[in-house]
Design a protein around this motif. Structure first.
Motif, PDB file in Angstrom:
ATOM      1  N   ALA A 105       0.728  -1.080   0.015  1.00 47.29           N
ATOM      2  CA  ALA A 105      -0.152  -0.048   0.069  1.00 47.29           C
ATOM      3  C   ALA A 105       0.788   1.394  -0.075  1.00 47.29           C
ATOM      4  O   ALA A 105       1.942   1.318   0.634  1.00 47.29           O
ATOM      5  N   PRO A 106       0.422   2.373  -0.595  1.00 48.79           N
ATOM      6  CA  PRO A 106       1.141   3.447  -0.672  1.00 48.79           C
ATOM      7  C   PRO A 106       1.451   4.146   0.526  1.00 48.79           C
ATOM      8  O   PRO A 106       2.663   4.640   0.951  1.00 48.79           O
ATOM      9  N   THR A 107       0.799   3.786   1.753  1.00 49.56           N
ATOM     10  CA  THR A 107       0.899   4.161   3.010  1.00 49.56           C
ATOM     11  C   THR A 107       2.454   3.637   3.495  1.00 49.56           C
ATOM     12  O   THR A 107       3.090   4.153   4.524  1.00 49.56           O
ATOM     13  N   VAL A 108       2.796   2.452   3.203  1.00 51.38           N
ATOM     14  CA  VAL A 108       3.786   1.851   3.749  1.00 51.38           C
ATOM     15  C   VAL A 108       5.045   2.682   3.097  1.00 51.38           C
ATOM     16  O   VAL A 108       6.029   2.935   3.943  1.00 51.38           O
ATOM     17  N   LEU A 109       5.231   3.063   1.692  1.00 51.18           N
ATOM     18  CA  LEU A 109       6.097   3.896   1.472  1.00 51.18           C
ATOM     19  C   LEU A 109       6.181   5.364   2.005  1.00 51.18           C
ATOM     20  O   LEU A 109       7.304   5.840   2.332  1.00 51.18           O
ATOM     21  N   LEU A 110       5.018   5.877   2.024  1.00 49.30           N
ATOM     22  CA  LEU A 110       4.830   7.286   2.891  1.00 49.30           C
ATOM     23  C   LEU A 110       5.519   7.195   4.188  1.00 49.30           C
ATOM     24  O   LEU A 110       6.104   8.031   4.415  1.00 49.30           O
ATOM     25  N   GLU A 111       5.237   6.196   4.874  1.00 51.86           N
ATOM     26  CA  GLU A 111       5.745   6.097   6.096  1.00 51.86           C
ATOM     27  C   GLU A 111       7.248   5.822   6.321  1.00 51.86           C
ATOM     28  O   GLU A 111       8.023   6.405   6.964  1.00 51.86           O
ATOM     29  N   LEU A 112       7.676   5.113   5.466  1.00 58.80           N
ATOM     30  CA  LEU A 112       9.218   4.732   5.302  1.00 58.80           C
ATOM     31  C   LEU A 112       9.952   6.246   4.926  1.00 58.80           C
ATOM     32  O   LEU A 112      10.961   6.521   5.306  1.00 58.80           O
ATOM     33  N   ILE A 113       9.268   6.913   3.826  1.00 58.41           N
ATOM     34  CA  ILE A 113       9.815   8.038   3.332  1.00 58.41           C
ATOM     35  C   ILE A 113       9.947   9.185   4.633  1.00 58.41           C
ATOM     36  O   ILE A 113      11.081   9.810   4.865  1.00 58.41           O
ATOM     37  N   ARG A 114       8.984   9.192   5.264  1.00 59.08           N
ATOM     38  CA  ARG A 114       8.835  10.084   6.500  1.00 59.08           C
ATOM     39  C   ARG A 114      10.067   9.501   7.624  1.00 59.08           C
ATOM     40  O   ARG A 114      10.927  10.396   8.229  1.00 59.08           O
ATOM     41  N   GLN A 115      10.431   8.318   7.717  1.00 62.09           N
ATOM     42  CA  GLN A 115      11.459   7.877   8.746  1.00 62.09           C
ATOM     43  C   GLN A 115      12.738   8.177   8.174  1.00 62.09           C
ATOM     44  O   GLN A 115      13.717   8.257   9.092  1.00 62.09           O
ATOM     45  N   VAL A 116      13.176   7.873   6.973  1.00 63.85           N
ATOM     46  CA  VAL A 116      14.516   8.149   6.530  1.00 63.85           C
ATOM     47  C   VAL A 116      14.630   9.379   6.024  1.00 63.85           C
ATOM     48  O   VAL A 116      16.011   9.673   5.791  1.00 63.85           O
TER      49      VAL A 116
END
Length: 122
Positions: A105-116
């Protein structure tokens, strides 16, 4: 925050950019050759990088990006359908910071972007 999507599949890249724009990110997309040209004029905070591309694979693109001194703080996320175990070792050696499986889901990538993302994004 500025995010660059590097993918040879323009539809995938455009869809990711649309999601990022809706979430308040500035985003652009390019194929592997164009991204190496555009980063001299536009510096992203996070680069979401496909691995399997025909001209230059994501590992080589990541290595080329890491040789640019103005990108030392940019985070690089491997975004691929390849299995994580197949990507982590080579990706780490190529300067990649994280892994996200295509198809999540796009939310997984969005969360990862915010983390890194670098902490000093203004």
């Amino acid at each position: 925050m500025c995010v660059l999507i590097v993918d040879d599949d323009q539809e995938v890249a455009e869809a990711l950019c649309a999601v990022l724009l809706l979430e308040g990110f500035e985003s652009r997309f390019a194929d592997c050759i164009r991204c190496l040209q555009m980063i001299d004029a536009w510096i992203p905070h996070v680069i979401v990088l496909d691995i399997e591309m025909p001209i230059m694979d994501g590992f080589k693109v990541s290595q080329a990006l890491r040789r640019r001194t103005h990108l030392t703080t940019a985070a690089v996320i491997a975004h691929t359908s390849l299995a994580e175990a197949d990507v982590i070792e080579h990706g780490s050696a190529a300067g990649m910071d994280a892994y996200c499986r295509k198809g999540n889901a796009p939310t997984v990538l969005l969360e990862l972007i915010r983390q890194v993302a670098p902490l000093d994004v203004s």
